[in-house]
Write a protein that holds these residues in place. Structure first.
Motif, PDB file in Angstrom:
ATOM      1  N   ALA A  23      11.287 116.388 -23.866  1.00 19.20           N
ATOM      2  CA  ALA A  23      11.362 115.791 -25.182  1.00 19.20           C
ATOM      3  C   ALA A  23      11.332 114.064 -25.118  1.00 19.20           C
ATOM      4  CB  ALA A  23      12.498 115.987 -25.942  1.00 19.20           C
ATOM      5  N   THR A  24      11.721 113.533 -23.972  1.00 18.06           N
ATOM      6  CA  THR A  24      11.722 112.085 -23.766  1.00 18.06           C
ATOM      7  C   THR A  24      10.440 111.561 -23.363  1.00 18.06           C
ATOM      8  OG1 THR A  24      12.546 112.668 -21.575  1.00 18.06           O
ATOM      9  CG2 THR A  24      14.221 112.020 -23.303  1.00 18.06           C
ATOM     10  N   GLY A  25       9.564 112.101 -22.970  1.00 18.10           N
ATOM     11  CA  GLY A  25       8.154 111.780 -22.380  1.00 18.10           C
ATOM     12  C   GLY A  25       7.447 111.469 -23.676  1.00 18.10           C
ATOM     13  N   GLY A  36      15.177 116.789 -21.172  1.00 15.45           N
ATOM     14  CA  GLY A  36      14.365 115.578 -20.555  1.00 15.45           C
ATOM     15  C   GLY A  36      14.822 115.597 -19.054  1.00 15.45           C
ATOM     16  N   ALA A  37      14.858 114.417 -18.562  1.00 14.70           N
ATOM     17  CA  ALA A  37      15.325 114.427 -17.059  1.00 14.70           C
ATOM     18  C   ALA A  37      16.171 113.148 -16.738  1.00 14.70           C
ATOM     19  CB  ALA A  37      13.972 114.328 -15.897  1.00 14.70           C
ATOM     20  N   ARG A  38      15.449 112.159 -16.674  1.00 17.25           N
ATOM     21  CA  ARG A  38      16.301 110.681 -16.328  1.00 17.25           C
ATOM     22  C   ARG A  38      16.788 109.870 -17.585  1.00 17.25           C
ATOM     23  NH1 ARG A  38      13.155 112.479 -12.364  1.00 17.25           N
ATOM     24  NH2 ARG A  38      11.547 111.937 -13.483  1.00 17.25           N
ATOM     25  N   VAL A  92      -2.546 121.770 -27.002  1.00 23.54           N
ATOM     26  CA  VAL A  92      -2.258 120.416 -27.333  1.00 23.54           C
ATOM     27  C   VAL A  92      -2.822 119.264 -26.913  1.00 23.54           C
ATOM     28  CG1 VAL A  92      -0.101 118.976 -27.446  1.00 23.54           C
ATOM     29  CG2 VAL A  92       0.379 121.184 -27.892  1.00 23.54           C
ATOM     30  N   ASP A  93      -3.386 119.409 -25.658  1.00 24.55           N
ATOM     31  CA  ASP A  93      -4.257 118.314 -25.105  1.00 24.55           C
ATOM     32  C   ASP A  93      -5.154 118.295 -26.068  1.00 24.55           C
ATOM     33  OD1 ASP A  93      -4.690 116.992 -23.249  1.00 24.55           O
ATOM     34  OD2 ASP A  93      -5.234 118.409 -21.790  1.00 24.55           O
ATOM     35  N   SER A  94      -5.649 117.047 -26.426  1.00 24.06           N
ATOM     36  CA  SER A  94      -6.486 116.639 -27.732  1.00 24.06           C
ATOM     37  C   SER A  94      -7.758 117.188 -27.746  1.00 24.06           C
ATOM     38  CB  SER A  94      -6.669 115.143 -28.020  1.00 24.06           C
ATOM     39  OG  SER A  94      -7.139 114.638 -26.799  1.00 24.06           O
ATOM     40  N   ARG A 142       1.746 108.926 -15.338  1.00 20.99           N
ATOM     41  CA  ARG A 142       0.859 109.720 -14.509  1.00 20.99           C
ATOM     42  C   ARG A 142      -0.291 110.102 -15.065  1.00 20.99           C
ATOM     43  NH1 ARG A 142       4.342 111.236 -10.118  1.00 20.99           N
ATOM     44  NH2 ARG A 142       2.756 112.856  -9.466  1.00 20.99           N
ATOM     45  N   ILE A 143      -0.402 110.367 -16.321  1.00 17.79           N
ATOM     46  CA  ILE A 143      -1.608 110.860 -16.948  1.00 17.79           C
ATOM     47  C   ILE A 143      -2.597 109.646 -17.062  1.00 17.79           C
ATOM     48  CG2 ILE A 143      -0.515 111.003 -19.308  1.00 17.79           C
ATOM     49  CD1 ILE A 143      -2.260 112.939 -19.931  1.00 17.79           C
ATOM     50  N   THR A 144      -1.787 108.520 -17.362  1.00 18.96           N
ATOM     51  CA  THR A 144      -2.766 107.313 -17.529  1.00 18.96           C
ATOM     52  C   THR A 144      -3.477 106.939 -16.245  1.00 18.96           C
ATOM     53  OG1 THR A 144      -1.156 106.382 -19.341  1.00 18.96           O
ATOM     54  CG2 THR A 144      -2.800 104.921 -18.179  1.00 18.96           C
TER      55      THR A 144
HETATM   56  P1  NDP Z   1       5.875 111.692 -19.479  1.00 22.39           P
HETATM   57  O1  NDP Z   1       5.785 111.357 -18.218  1.00 22.39           O
HETATM   58  O2  NDP Z   1       5.724 110.637 -20.522  1.00 22.39           O
HETATM   59  O3  NDP Z   1       6.957 112.758 -19.949  1.00 22.39           O
HETATM   60  C1  NDP Z   1       7.498 113.590 -19.213  1.00 22.39           C
HETATM   61  C2  NDP Z   1       8.816 114.578 -19.824  1.00 22.39           C
HETATM   62  O4  NDP Z   1       8.977 115.667 -18.517  1.00 22.39           O
HETATM   63  C3  NDP Z   1       9.655 113.595 -19.904  1.00 22.39           C
HETATM   64  O5  NDP Z   1      10.615 114.298 -20.885  1.00 22.39           O
HETATM   65  C4  NDP Z   1      10.553 113.774 -18.622  1.00 22.39           C
HETATM   66  O6  NDP Z   1      11.921 113.487 -18.537  1.00 22.39           O
HETATM   67  C5  NDP Z   1      10.283 114.959 -18.050  1.00 22.39           C
HETATM   68  N1  NDP Z   1      10.383 115.648 -16.750  1.00 22.39           N
HETATM   69  C6  NDP Z   1      10.045 114.724 -15.418  1.00 22.39           C
HETATM   70  N2  NDP Z   1      10.309 115.390 -14.547  1.00 22.39           N
HETATM   71  C7  NDP Z   1      11.007 116.420 -14.902  1.00 22.39           C
HETATM   72  C8  NDP Z   1      11.216 117.575 -13.964  1.00 22.39           C
HETATM   73  N3  NDP Z   1      11.177 117.515 -12.507  1.00 22.39           N
HETATM   74  N4  NDP Z   1      12.080 118.804 -14.571  1.00 22.39           N
HETATM   75  C9  NDP Z   1      11.943 118.764 -15.853  1.00 22.39           C
HETATM   76  N5  NDP Z   1      11.574 117.515 -16.846  1.00 22.39           N
HETATM   77  C10 NDP Z   1      10.934 116.550 -16.118  1.00 22.39           C
HETATM   78  O7  NDP Z   1       4.603 112.760 -19.653  1.00 22.39           O
HETATM   79  P2  NDP Z   1       3.622 112.928 -21.041  1.00 22.39           P
HETATM   80  O8  NDP Z   1       4.246 113.159 -22.145  1.00 22.39           O
HETATM   81  O9  NDP Z   1       2.667 112.051 -20.689  1.00 22.39           O
HETATM   82  O10 NDP Z   1       2.860 114.214 -20.350  1.00 22.39           O
HETATM   83  C11 NDP Z   1       3.661 115.606 -20.569  1.00 22.39           C
HETATM   84  C12 NDP Z   1       2.771 116.633 -20.213  1.00 22.39           C
HETATM   85  O11 NDP Z   1       1.592 116.531 -21.329  1.00 22.39           O
HETATM   86  C13 NDP Z   1       1.794 116.412 -18.930  1.00 22.39           C
HETATM   87  O12 NDP Z   1       1.582 117.819 -18.282  1.00 22.39           O
HETATM   88  C14 NDP Z   1       0.524 115.847 -19.263  1.00 22.39           C
HETATM   89  O13 NDP Z   1      -0.699 116.258 -18.332  1.00 22.39           O
HETATM   90  C15 NDP Z   1       0.333 116.413 -20.814  1.00 22.39           C
HETATM   91  N6  NDP Z   1      -0.469 115.715 -21.573  1.00 22.39           N
HETATM   92  C16 NDP Z   1      -0.264 114.626 -22.113  1.00 22.39           C
HETATM   93  C17 NDP Z   1      -0.624 113.726 -22.894  1.00 22.39           C
HETATM   94  C18 NDP Z   1      -0.346 112.367 -23.395  1.00 22.39           C
HETATM   95  O14 NDP Z   1      -1.036 111.766 -24.487  1.00 22.39           O
HETATM   96  N7  NDP Z   1       0.703 111.829 -22.794  1.00 22.39           N
HETATM   97  C19 NDP Z   1      -1.919 114.364 -23.478  1.00 22.39           C
HETATM   98  C20 NDP Z   1      -2.495 115.572 -23.277  1.00 22.39           C
HETATM   99  C21 NDP Z   1      -1.445 116.400 -22.230  1.00 22.39           C
HETATM  100  P3  NDP Z   1      12.661 111.946 -18.579  1.00 22.39           P
HETATM  101  O15 NDP Z   1      11.168 110.951 -19.162  1.00 22.39           O
HETATM  102  O16 NDP Z   1      13.789 111.861 -19.387  1.00 22.39           O
HETATM  103  O17 NDP Z   1      12.599 111.507 -17.018  1.00 22.39           O
END
Ligand code: NDP
Length: 400
Positions: free
Chosen positions: A14-16, A40-42, A151-153, A209-211
């Motif tokens: 949720a925090t990503g 979330g994680a951190r 959900v990937d666009s 990472r995805i960027t």
């Molecule tokens: P982010 O890095 O922004 O967020 C990752 C999320 O995972 C955060 O909530 C983070 O927590 C949490 N997290 C990190 N490490 C762990 C762990 N070891 N265990 C559990 N939770 C963890 O990633 P994105 O939102 O960009 O991407 C998420 C997924 O969606 C990826 O697989 C990506 O490839 C995919 N995706 C992303 C797109 C995008 O537009 N961003 C588009 C399509 C797919 P915290 O931040 O609190 O540390």
């Protein structure tokens, strides 16, 4: 008279970047949802703030050392606090109608699998689930009457283009790529790119990472593999094309010559919202396209030497078995090494190729994992091998 039933939803990651876009959509219509779990994680501050705002049952951090911080942040709110891998799985077991899988990396696999057990709808952003364990994940969903929505666009665009169509009439699926932050760099300069250079995206606002995976096209490579796994089409029908404007997300070509394109602003809330309301369409707060302002849509074939990840993806798709799992693990390890400035930008593809070669000669690639435990085991071995390949590459560079 009772109002419409509230839907139970959980957001993993949720925090990503994806998670926050999902939270945004839920916040706009809070009366329609009962929020079960946020994870979330951190980023404890964000996790706690959203859990309180959304009145979640439980907030989970993957990092056990942060449990006390999470408890403090949630004190008096009535939201439960939990931490660690077991707590993530427990949260995934809590019945929900709709679960967002948006943890980054292989860590997202197990919660997604666990969530499918109660026949939910899993909105799948976590690419690694399909790349490492596509057939198993789809079988798990089928066994429990659960539904997976992309959900990937790009995959959401393909999915939407296929509504009402027969998959057997599909001749080709074309997914688009922006080309990433280094798109306009001369090819010979790419080996000097830093994480900061590769971490700036021209059109999408995403996690770090995805960027970087966009700049190397490892992201597109993952998406090619995802396309094969999710839609069950042969690799020969799947291609990637560079489209700098990021307006057309994917195209589907049919046997009568029709090519259906899905267009939209580069805003992940479209694909997330489509999955949230599927099969209905509801108003979403995304920008409407002005075609006359956009004026030009460009498409280019990606260069094989500039984007070696695409060739690797093709080999992985052709091989099947555990190749996707090894590919993903090696890619994650290589990305960590790049972020730590131990290897260069162009070394990442070399490490993935070396790891696939080593694993192929040691145990072959075509054996498909039969269980999630097999996947996680292969993932761990591939990570160790990738570390060995990185060490060998660094040593070789130092000797030269
Ligand atoms: P982010 O890095 O922004 O967020 C990752 C999320 O995972 C955060 O909530 C983070 O927590 C949490 N997290 C990190 N490490 C762990 C762990 N070891 N265990 C559990 N939770 C963890 O990633 P994105 O939102 O960009 O991407 C998420 C997924 O969606 C990826 O697989 C990506 O490839 C995919 N995706 C992303 C797109 C995008 O537009 N961003 C588009 C399509 C797919 P915290 O931040 O609190 O540390």
């Amino acid at each position: 008279m009772t109002g419409p039933e509230r839907r139970r939803v959980s957001i993993f990651g949720a925090t990503g970047s994806i998670g926050q876009n999902t939270v945004d959509l839920i916040k706009r219509d809070l009366d329609a949802y009962d929020v079960v779990a946020l994870t979330g994680a951190r980023n404890i501050r964000q996790l706690a703030a959203d859990a309180i705002h959304l009145r979640a049952e439980v907030a989970v951090t993957a990092d056990e050392t942060l449990l006390a911080d999470l408890r403090d942040a949630l004190a008096g709110s009535g939201v439960q606090a939990a931490a660690g891998e077991a707590a993530l799985l427990e949260a995934a077991e809590r019945p929900a109608d709709w679960i967002m899988s948006a943890i980054v990396g292989a860590a997202g696999l197990a919660p997604g699998f666990r969530a499918l057990r109660h026949g939910t709808t899993l909105a799948l952003a976590n690419k690694e689930s399909l790349v490492t364990a596509g057939p198993l994940l789809l079988a798990e969903a089928a066994a429990h009457g659960a539904r997976i929505l992309p959900v990937d666009s790009e995959h959401s665009a393909v999915f939407q283009s296929l509504v009402g169509e027969d998959i057997d009439t599909v001749e080709r699926i074309i997914i688009t790529a922006s080309g990433g932050g280094l798109r306009d760099w001369p090819e010979q300069a790419l080996s000097n790119a830093t994480p900061e250079d590769a971490g700036a995206h021209p059109t999408w606002d995403m996690g770090q990472r995805i960027t970087i995976d966009s700049a190397s096209m490892f992201n597109k490579a993952m998406e090619l593999i995802e396309t094969k796994e999710f839609f069950g089409v042969p690799p020969s029908k799947i291609e990637a094309v560079i489209h700098p404007q990021s307006i057309v997300h994917a195209l589907v070509g049919f046997n009568d010559g029709a090519l259906m394109a899905h267009l939209g602003a580069p805003d992940m809330r479209h694909a997330i919202g489509y999955a949230l309301h599927y099969p209905d369409r509801k108003h979403l707060p995304v920008a409407r396209l002005g075609l006359a302002q956009i004026a030009t849509l460009e498409f280019h074939a990606p260069s094989a030497s500039r984007y070696p990840a695409l060739k690797l993806a093709r080999a992985v798709m052709e091989t099947g078995g555990c190749a996707g799992c090894i590919f993903n693990a090696a890619k994650e390890v290589a990305l960590d090494a790049f972020l730590a400035r131990r290897i260069g930008f162009m070394d990442m593809a070399g490490i993935v190729e070396d790891t696939l070669d080593v694993m192929s000669s040691k145990c072959g690639l075509s054996n498909a994992p039969l269980t999630l435990e097999d996947v996680l085991h292969t993932d761990q071995i591939a990570r160790d091998m990738a570390q060995g390949c990185i060490a060998a590459r660094i040593e070789q560079k130092e000797t030269n």
